[in-house]
Design a protein around this motif. Structure first.
Motif, mmCIF file in Angstrom:
data_model
loop_
_atom_site.group_PDB
_atom_site.id
_atom_site.type_symbol
_atom_site.label_atom_id
_atom_site.label_comp_id
_atom_site.label_asym_id
_atom_site.label_seq_id
_atom_site.Cartn_x
_atom_site.Cartn_y
_atom_site.Cartn_z
ATOM 1 N N THR A 28 0.572 -1.479 -0.080
ATOM 2 C CA THR A 28 0.347 -0.233 -0.030
ATOM 3 C C THR A 28 0.705 1.486 -0.034
ATOM 4 N N ARG A 62 -3.077 0.523 -4.246
ATOM 5 C CA ARG A 62 -3.055 -1.063 -3.974
ATOM 6 C C ARG A 62 -3.826 -1.169 -4.344
ATOM 7 N N PHE A 64 -6.529 -3.010 -4.240
ATOM 8 C CA PHE A 64 -7.998 -3.780 -4.112
ATOM 9 C C PHE A 64 -8.508 -3.356 -2.881
ATOM 10 N N ARG A 66 -10.058 -1.926 0.369
ATOM 11 C CA ARG A 66 -10.032 -2.298 1.629
ATOM 12 C C ARG A 66 -11.536 -1.465 2.993
ATOM 13 N N PHE A 72 -11.249 -6.769 4.351
ATOM 14 C CA PHE A 72 -11.058 -6.308 2.069
ATOM 15 C C PHE A 72 -12.375 -6.717 2.181
ATOM 16 N N SER A 106 3.163 -7.752 1.459
ATOM 17 C CA SER A 106 1.411 -6.662 1.872
ATOM 18 C C SER A 106 0.839 -6.674 1.064
ATOM 19 N N ASN A 107 -0.173 -6.181 0.817
ATOM 20 C CA ASN A 107 -1.104 -5.522 0.000
ATOM 21 C C ASN A 107 -0.942 -6.574 -1.541
ATOM 22 N N ASN A 110 -1.439 -10.241 -0.822
ATOM 23 C CA ASN A 110 -2.135 -10.297 -1.473
ATOM 24 C C ASN A 110 -3.279 -11.093 -2.699
ATOM 25 N N MET A 132 -1.706 -12.329 3.838
ATOM 26 C CA MET A 132 -2.762 -12.920 4.843
ATOM 27 C C MET A 132 -4.040 -13.290 3.405
HETATM 28 C C1 MLT Z 1 -3.808 -4.908 2.875
HETATM 29 O O1 MLT Z 1 -4.350 -5.559 2.181
HETATM 30 O O2 MLT Z 1 -4.158 -4.233 3.208
HETATM 31 C C2 MLT Z 1 -2.641 -5.090 3.731
HETATM 32 O O3 MLT Z 1 -2.240 -6.693 3.883
HETATM 33 C C3 MLT Z 1 -1.856 -4.613 4.692
HETATM 34 C C4 MLT Z 1 -1.626 -2.914 3.973
HETATM 35 O O4 MLT Z 1 -1.545 -3.447 2.971
HETATM 36 O O5 MLT Z 1 -1.082 -2.037 4.802
#
Ligand code: MLT
Length: 213
Positions: A28, A62, A64, A66, A72, A106-107, A110, A132
């Motif tokens: 992100t 990002r 996607f 959230r 999410f 991270s994002n 995911n 995650m």
């Molecule tokens: C997300 O996809 O929101 C992540 O795991 C956390 C982030 O990007 O800050």
């Protein structure tokens, strides 16, 4: 002609035929430039494809939407994973590259996990750094030809350990060969992530798999 490629992205051609092409997916607030140096370090000579996420959260890119940190918008996850998978396939044709290994942070990790779970054929394998569970009801796809590296941080304030274990379980019950590490650090990337990813990418299997694709 690459004007039909609908994500802002960077592409660096490979310089070593045997080096697998990498798909670099930022966290992100990052962009298409963020992980290029990481990609060069973990797999020298690999072609690098690095798209920028299209969603903006307070101006921060990002992949996607959230609702809150760690919560999410799963309809958006599903839709954006398909959109990115379509881009990856179009970019492979446009740039003449083989199946990619996703390296996501991270994002970015995911969305890579969401692609594995919805469009497994698009990726050859995936290194997920601080991932995650992207979907609470994930399709029951066959991941038996995928290698996955998962690297979590023991002191990560964003990702509960339970979530990391659930993702490991979700991928391995679908047949993926998951290598998992817990580093004594937080959410930020460290030298240890780089060392683990570099070693994992270099294992003969990933090279053999990539040649076969
Ligand atoms: C997300 O996809 O929101 C992540 O795991 C956390 C982030 O990007 O800050």
């Amino acid at each position: 002609m690459t004007s039909h490629l609908t994500f802002i992205h960077r592409f660096e051609p490979g310089t070593r035929l045997e080096a697998p092409p990498l798909l670099l997916l930022h966290g992100t607030g990052g962009d298409e430039n963020d992980l290029l140096q990481l990609g060069r370090l973990i797999s020298p000579g690999s072609a690098l494809l690095s798209p920028r996420g299209k969603v903006l959260e307070n101006g921060m890119p990002r992949y996607f939407r959230r609702h809150a940190e760690g919560v999410f918008d799963e309809d958006d996850v599903r839709q954006r994973a398909h959109e990115l998978a379509d881009f990856i396939e179009a970019a492979r044709t446009a740039y003449g590259i083989g199946k990619l290994i996703a390296v996501g942070y991270s994002n970015g990790a995911n969305i890579a996990a969401a692609i594995l779970l919805q469009r497994p054929d698009v990726l050859s394998s995936a290194a997920l750094l601080r991932p995650m569970v992207p979907l609470s009801h994930a399709p029951n796809v066959d991941l038996s030809d995928k290698r996955v590296l998962m690297v979590a941080g023991q002191h990560d304030p964003i990702i509960p350990r339970e979530n990391t274990l659930r993702l490991h379980d979700l991928l391995s019950t679908r047949g993926a060969d998951v290598e998992s590490h817990d580093l004594p650090i937080g959410h930020q990337l460290s030298q240890a992530d780089l060392t683990l990813a570099r070693r994992w990418i270099r294992t003969p299997d990933s090279v053999a798999m990539d040649k076969a694709s």
